[in-house]
Write an enzyme that holds these catalytic residues in place. Structure first.
Site, PDB file in Angstrom:
ATOM      1  N   HIS A  91      46.398  48.493  37.002  1.00 38.68           N
ATOM      2  CA  HIS A  91      45.883  48.592  38.375  1.00 38.68           C
ATOM      3  C   HIS A  91      44.373  48.794  38.313  1.00 38.68           C
ATOM      4  O   HIS A  91      43.636  48.079  38.964  1.00 38.68           O
ATOM      5  CB  HIS A  91      46.573  49.729  39.136  1.00 38.68           C
ATOM      6  CG  HIS A  91      46.085  49.905  40.555  1.00 38.68           C
ATOM      7  ND1 HIS A  91      46.750  50.603  41.515  1.00 38.68           N
ATOM      8  CD2 HIS A  91      44.957  49.457  41.172  1.00 38.68           C
ATOM      9  CE1 HIS A  91      46.073  50.581  42.663  1.00 38.68           C
ATOM     10  NE2 HIS A  91      44.977  49.895  42.479  1.00 38.68           N
TER      11      HIS A  91
ATOM     12  N   GLU B 240      38.523  45.933  42.256  1.00 35.52           N
ATOM     13  CA  GLU B 240      38.475  47.023  41.274  1.00 35.52           C
ATOM     14  C   GLU B 240      37.075  47.174  40.685  1.00 35.52           C
ATOM     15  O   GLU B 240      36.594  48.286  40.488  1.00 35.52           O
ATOM     16  CB  GLU B 240      39.524  46.807  40.177  1.00 35.52           C
ATOM     17  CG  GLU B 240      40.968  46.905  40.688  1.00 35.52           C
ATOM     18  CD  GLU B 240      41.315  48.270  41.273  1.00 35.52           C
ATOM     19  OE1 GLU B 240      40.965  49.296  40.658  1.00 35.52           O
ATOM     20  OE2 GLU B 240      41.931  48.311  42.361  1.00 35.52           O
TER      21      GLU B 240
ATOM     22  N   HIS C 274      35.303  50.528  41.796  1.00 35.82           N
ATOM     23  CA  HIS C 274      35.326  51.505  40.701  1.00 35.82           C
ATOM     24  C   HIS C 274      34.384  51.149  39.540  1.00 35.82           C
ATOM     25  O   HIS C 274      33.655  52.002  39.047  1.00 35.82           O
ATOM     26  CB  HIS C 274      36.752  51.640  40.151  1.00 35.82           C
ATOM     27  CG  HIS C 274      37.742  52.122  41.165  1.00 35.82           C
ATOM     28  ND1 HIS C 274      37.801  53.430  41.586  1.00 35.82           N
ATOM     29  CD2 HIS C 274      38.719  51.471  41.846  1.00 35.82           C
ATOM     30  CE1 HIS C 274      38.772  53.571  42.484  1.00 35.82           C
ATOM     31  NE2 HIS C 274      39.348  52.392  42.670  1.00 35.82           N
TER      32      HIS C 274
END
Ligand code: 5GP
Ligand code: 5GP
Length: 233
Positions: free
Chosen positions: A68, A122, A126
Site C-alpha cells: 500500500h 503515494e 508520502h
C-alpha cells in the site's frame, strides 16, 4: 567592556544566522521524519467489502499481499504529507521498476487502472516527505526491496495461517511475524459484507534509511477482534 559586549552580541547573532540557515536547509530538503511505516494490504480483504474492488488493467493480481505504501511518520504518531508540490510523480523515473511495481504494488481501486494513479498518490502524499533520504526511484525501489525481503504470506502459511476464509487469533498472526522478523507488526482490520472482522493491512516499522525493520516507536489506532478472518483471494 564594550569589546566584550560587542563580541557577545556578534556571537549570538552568528548563532541565530546559523539556526536560520539550518532550518532553511531542512525546509528545502523536505520535512524531516522519524521512521517509516511499510504497509501491506491483503487483496481479498480489500475486495470482499461493501465498496468492492476493480482488478488492474494488467490483470488479476497474485494471491499475495500487495504494497500500500511507505509512509514517513513522527514518533508522536503524527505524520507529514504532501511535502513537495514541485516534485510530482514521474513514471519515467521508475521505468525500470514498472514490472515489479505491477506485480507487487497492484491497484485495486475502481475504476480499473494501470497502477500509476495509486503510485502517484503515494509518492505525492508520502514519498515527497522522505525526499531528504530517497528520491523517486529510491523510494519505490526501497518499498519493492522491503517486500521481497519479507515474504509475509510464506511466513503466515508456514505457521498454519492460510487465506482460506478461516478465523485465526490475532496473537497467532503477530507471533508468527515476530518469530520471523524479530519485531511485532501492527494489524489493521476491516469488515467483509457480513460484518466479520478480517485481516486487511499489516504495518511494519522501518528506519529512516528505508531498508531495516525496527521496533515500532508508536502504533497507529484502530482495532481488530481477537479472532480475525483471513479471506481467500
Ligand atoms: P485511514 O484513515 O484509512 O486509516 O488512512 C487514510 C490514509 O491516511 C492512509 O492511507 C495514509 O495515507 C494516511 N495515514 C493514516 N494513518 C497514517 C499514519 O499513521 N502514518 C502515515 N504516514 N499516514 C497515515
Ligand atoms: P491513502 O489511503 O493511502 O491516503 O489513499 C489511497 C488512495 O489510493 C485512495 O484514493 C484510493 O482510492 C487509492 N487506491 C488506489 N488503489 C488502491 C489500493 O489498491 N488500495 C488502497 N488502499 N488504495 C488504493
Amino acid at each position: 567592556m564594550a569589546r566584550i559586549t560587542r563580541g557577545g552580541f556578534n556571537g549570538s547573532s552568528i548563532l541565530i544566522k546559523l539556526l536560520v540557515l539550518q532550518s532553511l536547509s531542512m525546509l528545502s530538503l523536505g520535512q524531516d521524519f522519524d521512521f517509516f511505516y511499510f504497509v501491506l494490504q491483503w487483496p481479498g480483504s480489500y475486495c470482499d467489502t461493501k465498496q468492492s474492488c476493480c482488478y488492474p488493467t494488467t490483470g488479476k493480481p497474485d494471491a499475495d499481499f500487495g504494497i500500500h505504501g511507505l509512509w514517513p511518520n513522527y514518533k508522536d504518531g503524527s505524520y507529514p504529507s504532501n511535502c513537495d508540490p514541485n516534485d510530482p510523480f514521474d513514471q519515467s523515473k521508475i521505468s525500470d521498476l514498472i514490472s515489479r511495481m505491477q506485480q507487487n504494488w497492484p491497484t485495486l481501486a475502481c475504476p480499473s487502472g494501470s497502477g500509476s494513479t495509486f503510485w502517484a498518490h503515494e509518492w505525492d502524499k508520502h514519498g515527497t516527505c522522505s525526499e531528504s533520504v530517497l528520491d523517486q526511484h529510491g523510494y519505490f525501489k526501497s518499498a519493492l526491496n522491503l517486500k521481497s525481503k519479507l515474504d509475509l504470506l510464506q511466513i503466515l502459511e508456514s505457521a498454519g495461517i492460510n487465506p482460506d476464509g478461516g478465523k485465526y487469533s490475532l496473537s497467532s498472526i503477530k507471533s508468527a511475524v515476530e518469530r520471523a522478523i524479530g519485531y511485532n507488526p501492527w494489524i489493521e482490520c476491516n469488515v467483509d459484507e457480513s460484518g466479520n472482522s478480517q485481516l486487511y493491512q499489516i504495518y511494519f516499522c522501518i528506519d529512516t534509511s528505508g531498508s531495516n525493520f525496527i521496533q515500532c516507536p508508536v502504533l497507529p489506532h484502530g482495532k481488530c477482534d481477537s479472532t480475525v478472518e483471513f479471506p481467500s483471494f
